[in-house]
Each structure stands twice: as structure tokens, then as C-alpha cells.
Design a protein around this motif. Structure first.
Motif, PDB file in Angstrom:
ATOM      1  N   PRO A 150     -17.537  -5.592 -16.314  1.00 35.73           N
ATOM      2  CA  PRO A 150     -16.908  -4.425 -16.913  1.00 35.73           C
ATOM      3  C   PRO A 150     -17.733  -3.175 -16.622  1.00 35.73           C
ATOM      4  N   GLY A 151     -17.064  -2.087 -16.306  1.00 39.42           N
ATOM      5  CA  GLY A 151     -17.737  -0.832 -15.997  1.00 39.42           C
ATOM      6  C   GLY A 151     -18.028  -0.638 -14.521  1.00 39.42           C
ATOM      7  N   MET A 152     -17.898  -1.691 -13.716  1.00 43.72           N
ATOM      8  CA  MET A 152     -18.170  -1.592 -12.286  1.00 43.72           C
ATOM      9  C   MET A 152     -17.088  -0.745 -11.605  1.00 43.72           C
ATOM     10  N   VAL A 153     -17.513   0.120 -10.684  1.00 51.79           N
ATOM     11  CA  VAL A 153     -16.572   0.936  -9.915  1.00 51.79           C
ATOM     12  C   VAL A 153     -16.109   0.107  -8.724  1.00 51.79           C
ATOM     13  N   VAL A 154     -14.789  -0.034  -8.596  1.00 51.69           N
ATOM     14  CA  VAL A 154     -14.209  -0.880  -7.558  1.00 51.69           C
ATOM     15  C   VAL A 154     -13.151  -0.122  -6.754  1.00 51.69           C
ATOM     16  N   ALA A 155     -12.889  -0.619  -5.567  1.00 51.62           N
ATOM     17  CA  ALA A 155     -11.796  -0.123  -4.732  1.00 51.62           C
ATOM     18  C   ALA A 155     -10.799  -1.272  -4.592  1.00 51.62           C
ATOM     19  N   PHE A 156      -9.517  -0.930  -4.515  1.00 50.48           N
ATOM     20  CA  PHE A 156      -8.497  -1.971  -4.471  1.00 50.48           C
ATOM     21  C   PHE A 156      -7.194  -1.415  -3.930  1.00 50.48           C
ATOM     22  N   GLU A 157      -6.305  -2.319  -3.536  1.00 49.27           N
ATOM     23  CA  GLU A 157      -4.951  -1.957  -3.168  1.00 49.27           C
ATOM     24  C   GLU A 157      -4.058  -2.245  -4.366  1.00 49.27           C
ATOM     25  N   VAL A 158      -2.926  -1.590  -4.435  1.00 48.71           N
ATOM     26  CA  VAL A 158      -1.998  -1.783  -5.546  1.00 48.71           C
ATOM     27  C   VAL A 158      -0.727  -2.413  -5.017  1.00 48.71           C
ATOM     28  N   GLU A 159      -0.284  -3.475  -5.680  1.00 47.15           N
ATOM     29  CA  GLU A 159       0.967  -4.147  -5.346  1.00 47.15           C
ATOM     30  C   GLU A 159       1.892  -4.070  -6.541  1.00 47.15           C
ATOM     31  N   GLY A 160       3.173  -4.172  -6.275  1.00 43.67           N
ATOM     32  CA  GLY A 160       4.147  -4.217  -7.352  1.00 43.67           C
ATOM     33  C   GLY A 160       4.710  -2.861  -7.686  1.00 43.67           C
ATOM     34  N   VAL A 161       5.508  -2.851  -8.734  1.00 38.40           N
ATOM     35  CA  VAL A 161       6.197  -1.653  -9.213  1.00 38.40           C
ATOM     36  C   VAL A 161       5.914  -1.536 -10.695  1.00 38.40           C
ATOM     37  N   GLU A 162       5.710  -0.295 -11.188  1.00 37.33           N
ATOM     38  CA  GLU A 162       5.477  -0.121 -12.625  1.00 37.33           C
ATOM     39  C   GLU A 162       6.603  -0.780 -13.402  1.00 37.33           C
ATOM     40  N   PRO A 163       6.356  -1.412 -14.501  1.00 41.25           N
ATOM     41  CA  PRO A 163       5.101  -1.481 -15.225  1.00 41.25           C
ATOM     42  C   PRO A 163       4.229  -2.677 -14.833  1.00 41.25           C
ATOM     43  N   ALA A 164       4.541  -3.366 -13.753  1.00 43.24           N
ATOM     44  CA  ALA A 164       3.806  -4.576 -13.375  1.00 43.24           C
ATOM     45  C   ALA A 164       2.931  -4.343 -12.144  1.00 43.24           C
ATOM     46  N   LEU A 165       2.040  -3.337 -12.185  1.00 42.17           N
ATOM     47  CA  LEU A 165       1.156  -3.067 -11.065  1.00 42.17           C
ATOM     48  C   LEU A 165       0.016  -4.080 -11.060  1.00 42.17           C
ATOM     49  N   LYS A 166      -0.339  -4.555  -9.865  1.00 44.21           N
ATOM     50  CA  LYS A 166      -1.366  -5.580  -9.726  1.00 44.21           C
ATOM     51  C   LYS A 166      -2.360  -5.160  -8.657  1.00 44.21           C
ATOM     52  N   ALA A 167      -3.648  -5.334  -8.927  1.00 49.45           N
ATOM     53  CA  ALA A 167      -4.700  -5.016  -7.963  1.00 49.45           C
ATOM     54  C   ALA A 167      -4.882  -6.197  -7.013  1.00 49.45           C
ATOM     55  N   SER A 168      -5.081  -5.890  -5.731  1.00 49.56           N
ATOM     56  CA  SER A 168      -5.411  -6.938  -4.766  1.00 49.56           C
ATOM     57  C   SER A 168      -6.557  -6.452  -3.890  1.00 49.56           C
ATOM     58  N   GLY A 169      -7.276  -7.381  -3.296  1.00 45.11           N
ATOM     59  CA  GLY A 169      -8.396  -7.020  -2.435  1.00 45.11           C
ATOM     60  C   GLY A 169      -9.469  -6.241  -3.169  1.00 45.11           C
ATOM     61  N   VAL A 170      -9.722  -6.575  -4.427  1.00 46.36           N
ATOM     62  CA  VAL A 170     -10.689  -5.833  -5.246  1.00 46.36           C
ATOM     63  C   VAL A 170     -12.098  -6.068  -4.708  1.00 46.36           C
ATOM     64  N   ARG A 171     -12.829  -4.971  -4.481  1.00 53.25           N
ATOM     65  CA  ARG A 171     -14.200  -5.039  -3.963  1.00 53.25           C
ATOM     66  C   ARG A 171     -15.020  -3.898  -4.533  1.00 53.25           C
ATOM     67  N   HIS A 172     -16.359  -3.958  -4.357  1.00 53.79           N
ATOM     68  CA  HIS A 172     -17.218  -2.856  -4.775  1.00 53.79           C
ATOM     69  C   HIS A 172     -16.752  -1.594  -4.067  1.00 53.79           C
ATOM     70  N   ALA A 173     -16.679  -0.480  -4.763  1.00 57.57           N
ATOM     71  CA  ALA A 173     -16.211   0.767  -4.161  1.00 57.57           C
ATOM     72  C   ALA A 173     -17.103   1.192  -3.009  1.00 57.57           C
ATOM     73  N   GLN A 174     -18.416   1.039  -3.123  1.00 59.40           N
ATOM     74  CA  GLN A 174     -19.308   1.456  -2.045  1.00 59.40           C
ATOM     75  C   GLN A 174     -19.200   0.541  -0.832  1.00 59.40           C
ATOM     76  N   ALA A 175     -18.685  -0.674  -1.006  1.00 59.14           N
ATOM     77  CA  ALA A 175     -18.544  -1.596   0.115  1.00 59.14           C
ATOM     78  C   ALA A 175     -17.227  -1.376   0.862  1.00 59.14           C
ATOM     79  N   ALA A 176     -16.288  -0.709   0.215  1.00 56.46           N
ATOM     80  CA  ALA A 176     -14.989  -0.470   0.837  1.00 56.46           C
ATOM     81  C   ALA A 176     -15.082   0.717   1.782  1.00 56.46           C
ATOM     82  N   GLU A 177     -14.289   0.664   2.825  1.00 52.51           N
ATOM     83  CA  GLU A 177     -14.245   1.801   3.732  1.00 52.51           C
ATOM     84  C   GLU A 177     -13.140   2.731   3.240  1.00 52.51           C
ATOM     85  N   LEU A 178     -13.547   3.705   2.448  1.00 47.48           N
ATOM     86  CA  LEU A 178     -12.584   4.639   1.874  1.00 47.48           C
ATOM     87  C   LEU A 178     -12.335   5.784   2.828  1.00 47.48           C
TER      88      LEU A 178
END
Length: 86
Positions: A55-83
Motif C-alpha cells: 500500500p502506498g507504492m506508486v505504480v504504472a498500469f494499463e486500464v481495461e474495461g468500462v466504468e464502473p468496472a475498470l481493472k488494472a493490468s500489467g501493474v509494475r513499479h512506476a519507475q520501472a515502467a517506460e512512461l
């Protein structure tokens, strides 16, 4: 595929902070930095070792789905992601 919610259109990666995690059910939520609804994260979609205790970790992720059922995928450390550079 990224979420169809307006705030996610055109984004390849989203950055946010991991919050709440239910170890029994193996899911939790991420609060996107840009605001909007919390996004569900399941342990199967996390690319971080020991994902149950961050908890509290900053992460980068992709979003799948449509509101209200949004789901994170490919969750990784934000600094490790190529933003992308804005």
C-alpha cells in the motif's frame, strides 16, 4: 485494450498509488494520479514480487474495461515502467 472511460482515452500507461488490498480475496485498488474512480487490481495482473504488501507504492498500469468496472493490468513499479514523455 485501455479503458473506454473518457479520462483514459489516449493514455498508454496510467500512474497511481496502490491502496487497500484484501489478501484473502487477492484484490485491491489503485487511485490514479489524474483523479477519477479507483481501479481494481488483482494479484494475477501484478508484475511486482510480494505484491500483497505494498500500500502506498506508486505504480504504472494499463486500464481495461468500462466504468464502473475498470481493472488494472500489467501493474509494475512506476519507475520501472517506460512512461511516455508529455
Amino acid at each position: 485494450m485501455l479503458g473506454e472511460a473518457p479520462e483514459y482515452r489516449g493514455l498508454e500507461m496510467v500512474v497511481g498509488q496502490a491502496i487497500r488490498f484484501d489478501g484473502m480475496r487477492e484484490y485491491g485498488f489503485i487511485v490514479p494520479d489524474h483523479g477519477g474512480e479507483d481501479v481494481l487490481r488483482h494479484v494475477n495482473n501484478v508484475r511486482i514480487p510480494d505484491s500483497h504488501s505494498w500500500p502506498g507504492m506508486v505504480v504504472a498500469f494499463e486500464v481495461e474495461g468500462v466504468e464502473p468496472a475498470l481493472k488494472a493490468s500489467g501493474v509494475r513499479h512506476a519507475q520501472a515502467a517506460e512512461l511516455p514523455v508529455p
